[in-house]
Motif scaffolding. Structure first.
Motif, PDB file in Angstrom:
ATOM      1  N   ARG A   1      14.582  87.215 -68.774  1.00 22.98           N
ATOM      2  CA  ARG A   1      14.356  87.760 -70.119  1.00 22.98           C
ATOM      3  C   ARG A   1      12.873  88.088 -70.269  1.00 22.98           C
ATOM      4  NH1 ARG A   1      18.541  85.539 -73.859  1.00 22.98           N
ATOM      5  NH2 ARG A   1      16.995  85.948 -75.448  1.00 22.98           N
TER       6      ARG A   1
ATOM      7  N   SER B   1      19.917  88.056 -83.579  1.00 25.95           N
ATOM      8  CA  SER B   1      19.179  89.283 -83.264  1.00 25.95           C
ATOM      9  C   SER B   1      19.113  90.245 -84.448  1.00 25.95           C
ATOM     10  CB  SER B   1      19.777  89.975 -82.048  1.00 25.95           C
ATOM     11  OG  SER B   1      21.108  90.375 -82.318  1.00 25.95           O
TER      12      SER B   1
ATOM     13  N   ARG C   1      13.400  84.708 -83.978  1.00 24.63           N
ATOM     14  CA  ARG C   1      13.597  86.153 -83.870  1.00 24.63           C
ATOM     15  C   ARG C   1      12.565  86.825 -84.760  1.00 24.63           C
ATOM     16  NH1 ARG C   1      16.924  88.027 -79.837  1.00 24.63           N
ATOM     17  NH2 ARG C   1      16.433  89.965 -80.895  1.00 24.63           N
TER      18      ARG C   1
ATOM     19  N   ASP D   1      11.710  87.834 -79.488  1.00 28.02           N
ATOM     20  CA  ASP D   1      12.307  86.508 -79.612  1.00 28.02           C
ATOM     21  C   ASP D   1      11.514  85.513 -78.792  1.00 28.02           C
ATOM     22  OD1 ASP D   1      13.187  87.481 -77.135  1.00 28.02           O
ATOM     23  OD2 ASP D   1      15.087  86.453 -77.241  1.00 28.02           O
TER      24      ASP D   1
ATOM     25  N   ASP E   1      20.125  84.477 -79.569  1.00 29.42           N
ATOM     26  CA  ASP E   1      20.557  85.877 -79.530  1.00 29.42           C
ATOM     27  C   ASP E   1      21.494  86.213 -80.686  1.00 29.42           C
ATOM     28  OD1 ASP E   1      19.081  86.189 -77.238  1.00 29.42           O
ATOM     29  OD2 ASP E   1      20.806  86.021 -75.891  1.00 29.42           O
TER      30      ASP E   1
ATOM     31  N   THR F   1      11.059  87.933 -73.631  1.00 31.08           N
ATOM     32  CA  THR F   1      11.213  86.690 -74.380  1.00 31.08           C
ATOM     33  C   THR F   1      10.059  85.752 -74.072  1.00 31.08           C
ATOM     34  OG1 THR F   1      13.620  86.864 -74.350  1.00 31.08           O
ATOM     35  CG2 THR F   1      12.711  84.685 -74.729  1.00 31.08           C
TER      36      THR F   1
END
Length: 92
Positions: A56, A29, A75, A36, A26, A59
């Motif tokens: 998440r 980001s 990312r 991600d 994170d 994700t």
């Protein structure tokens, strides 16, 4: 530009703390706000990884059993291929 993070277990502890790894991803980001993903590989119990991954939904979280342990985080900044087919990490 996209961001990538890799952690390798050189001491063969065979476990990574997902509560540490997810925030590390994170922290990148700003390198890619469009998606991600995380790939956990090793002999560890992936229960905690899967529980955090459920929280998440955007994700991509992959787990693979293997005798060596490592983690990749990615990312994504969508520029050329805007489809979800290009989400990473890609594992085969």
């Amino acid at each position: 530009m996209c961001g990538i993070l890799g952690v390798i277990d050189l001491q063969n502890n065979h476990s990574f703390n997902p509560a540490t790894i997810f925030p590390m991803g994170d922290a990148m980001s700003h390198r890619g706000p469009d998606g991600d993903g995380f790939l956990f590989v090793g002999e560890q119990d992936f229960g905690e990884v899967k529980e955090i991954g459920k929280c998440r939904p955007k994700t991509l979280t992959l787990t693979r059993p293997h005798k060596n342990s490592f983690v990749f985080a990615h990312r994504r900044l969508s520029i050329i291929d805007l489809s979800s087919v290009a989400n990473q990490p890609m594992a085969d």
